[in-house]
Design a protein around this motif. Structure first.
Motif, mmCIF file in Angstrom:
data_model
loop_
_atom_site.group_PDB
_atom_site.id
_atom_site.type_symbol
_atom_site.label_atom_id
_atom_site.label_comp_id
_atom_site.label_asym_id
_atom_site.label_seq_id
_atom_site.Cartn_x
_atom_site.Cartn_y
_atom_site.Cartn_z
ATOM 1 N N GLY A 133 1.059 -1.637 -0.081
ATOM 2 C CA GLY A 133 -0.365 0.295 -0.156
ATOM 3 C C GLY A 133 0.922 0.758 0.146
ATOM 4 O O GLY A 133 0.457 2.478 -0.030
ATOM 5 N N LEU A 134 1.950 0.895 0.443
ATOM 6 C CA LEU A 134 2.917 2.397 0.714
ATOM 7 C C LEU A 134 2.788 3.187 -0.944
ATOM 8 O O LEU A 134 3.574 4.047 -0.874
ATOM 9 N N SER A 135 3.049 2.097 -1.878
ATOM 10 C CA SER A 135 3.901 2.908 -3.560
ATOM 11 C C SER A 135 2.317 3.313 -3.898
ATOM 12 O O SER A 135 3.126 3.984 -4.910
ATOM 13 N N GLU A 136 1.679 3.532 -3.254
ATOM 14 C CA GLU A 136 -0.040 3.672 -3.681
ATOM 15 C C GLU A 136 0.011 5.270 -4.026
ATOM 16 O O GLU A 136 -0.194 6.325 -5.144
ATOM 17 N N TRP A 137 0.640 5.897 -3.109
ATOM 18 C CA TRP A 137 0.854 7.859 -2.886
ATOM 19 C C TRP A 137 2.780 7.697 -2.849
ATOM 20 O O TRP A 137 2.855 8.368 -1.951
ATOM 21 N N ASN A 138 3.278 7.424 -3.960
ATOM 22 C CA ASN A 138 4.675 7.710 -4.200
ATOM 23 C C ASN A 138 5.417 8.586 -5.244
ATOM 24 O O ASN A 138 5.272 8.138 -6.072
ATOM 25 N N SER A 139 4.330 9.874 -6.066
ATOM 26 C CA SER A 139 5.250 10.474 -7.092
ATOM 27 C C SER A 139 5.133 11.535 -6.443
ATOM 28 O O SER A 139 4.983 12.403 -5.757
ATOM 29 N N ASP A 140 5.789 12.222 -7.606
ATOM 30 C CA ASP A 140 6.468 14.128 -7.165
ATOM 31 C C ASP A 140 5.119 14.845 -6.924
ATOM 32 O O ASP A 140 4.966 16.011 -5.859
ATOM 33 N N ALA A 141 3.522 14.405 -7.361
ATOM 34 C CA ALA A 141 2.723 15.295 -7.215
ATOM 35 C C ALA A 141 2.574 15.099 -6.065
ATOM 36 O O ALA A 141 1.908 15.820 -5.423
ATOM 37 N N ASP A 142 2.378 14.430 -5.196
ATOM 38 C CA ASP A 142 1.923 13.913 -3.651
ATOM 39 C C ASP A 142 2.697 14.446 -3.165
ATOM 40 O O ASP A 142 2.270 14.507 -1.836
ATOM 41 N N THR A 143 4.120 14.345 -3.503
ATOM 42 C CA THR A 143 4.655 14.973 -2.071
ATOM 43 C C THR A 143 5.092 16.318 -2.441
ATOM 44 O O THR A 143 4.498 16.605 -1.229
#
Length: 78
Positions: free
Chosen positions: A62-72
Protein backbone atom coordinates in the motif's frame (compact mmCIF):
# COMPACT_ATOMS: atom_id res chain seq x y z
CA UNK A 1 16.81 -8.17 33.39
CA UNK A 2 19.13 -6.04 31.26
CA UNK A 3 21.84 -7.55 29.09
CA UNK A 4 24.56 -5.67 27.27
CA UNK A 5 26.65 -7.29 24.56
CA UNK A 6 29.04 -6.02 21.91
CA UNK A 7 29.47 -7.26 18.35
CA UNK A 8 31.77 -6.13 15.56
CA UNK A 9 30.45 -5.37 12.09
CA UNK A 10 32.27 -6.78 9.06
CA UNK A 11 33.06 -4.83 5.88
CA UNK A 12 29.91 -6.41 4.37
CA UNK A 13 27.71 -4.98 7.15
CA UNK A 14 27.28 -8.35 8.85
CA UNK A 15 27.35 -8.82 12.61
CA UNK A 16 27.24 -11.88 14.82
CA UNK A 17 24.54 -11.66 17.44
CA UNK A 18 26.17 -12.62 20.76
CA UNK A 19 24.99 -15.93 22.25
CA UNK A 20 23.34 -14.30 25.30
CA UNK A 21 21.24 -12.10 23.00
CA UNK A 22 20.36 -15.01 20.66
CA UNK A 23 19.24 -17.03 23.67
CA UNK A 24 17.19 -14.12 25.02
CA UNK A 25 15.50 -13.53 21.63
CA UNK A 26 15.09 -17.28 21.13
CA UNK A 27 16.42 -17.07 17.57
CA UNK A 28 18.05 -19.76 15.49
CA UNK A 29 19.61 -19.87 12.01
CA UNK A 30 17.08 -18.82 9.39
CA UNK A 31 14.96 -16.70 11.75
CA UNK A 32 14.32 -13.10 10.79
CA UNK A 33 15.21 -10.16 13.04
CA UNK A 34 13.53 -6.75 12.95
CA UNK A 35 15.45 -3.52 13.55
CA UNK A 36 13.25 -0.56 14.54
CA UNK A 37 14.56 2.95 15.10
CA UNK A 38 13.16 4.89 18.05
CA UNK A 39 12.41 8.59 18.38
CA UNK A 40 15.23 9.04 20.89
CA UNK A 41 17.85 7.78 18.41
CA UNK A 42 17.97 4.20 19.66
CA UNK A 43 17.27 0.92 17.93
CA UNK A 44 14.98 -1.88 19.08
CA UNK A 45 15.93 -5.39 17.95
CA UNK A 46 13.56 -8.34 18.18
CA UNK A 47 12.69 -11.64 16.56
CA UNK A 48 10.18 -11.23 13.73
CA UNK A 49 7.00 -13.23 14.19
CA UNK A 50 5.05 -14.62 11.16
CA UNK A 51 2.28 -12.11 11.89
CA UNK A 52 4.83 -9.26 11.67
CA UNK A 53 5.93 -10.46 8.23
CA UNK A 54 2.37 -10.71 6.90
CA UNK A 55 1.56 -7.22 8.21
CA UNK A 56 4.73 -5.68 6.80
CA UNK A 57 4.07 -7.27 3.41
CA UNK A 58 0.53 -5.88 3.34
CA UNK A 59 1.64 -2.40 4.38
CA UNK A 60 4.50 -2.35 1.88
CA UNK A 61 2.11 -2.98 -1.02
CA UNK A 62 0.00 0.00 0.00
CA UNK A 63 2.86 2.41 0.53
CA UNK A 64 3.73 2.65 -3.16
CA UNK A 65 0.20 3.85 -3.98
CA UNK A 66 1.01 7.49 -3.17
CA UNK A 67 4.59 7.81 -4.26
CA UNK A 68 4.85 10.46 -6.94
CA UNK A 69 6.22 13.98 -7.20
CA UNK A 70 2.64 15.30 -7.27
CA UNK A 71 1.87 13.50 -3.98
CA UNK A 72 5.04 14.84 -2.39
CA UNK A 73 4.08 18.38 -3.39
CA UNK A 74 0.46 18.02 -2.29
CA UNK A 75 1.32 16.67 1.17
CA UNK A 76 4.57 18.60 1.80
CA UNK A 77 3.16 20.87 4.55
CA UNK A 78 1.29 18.25 6.57
Amino acid sequence: MTTTAVGKMTAKGQITIPRDIRDFLQVKPGDLITWETTADGGVRVRRADPLDLAYLGAVQDGLSEWNSDADTEAYRDL
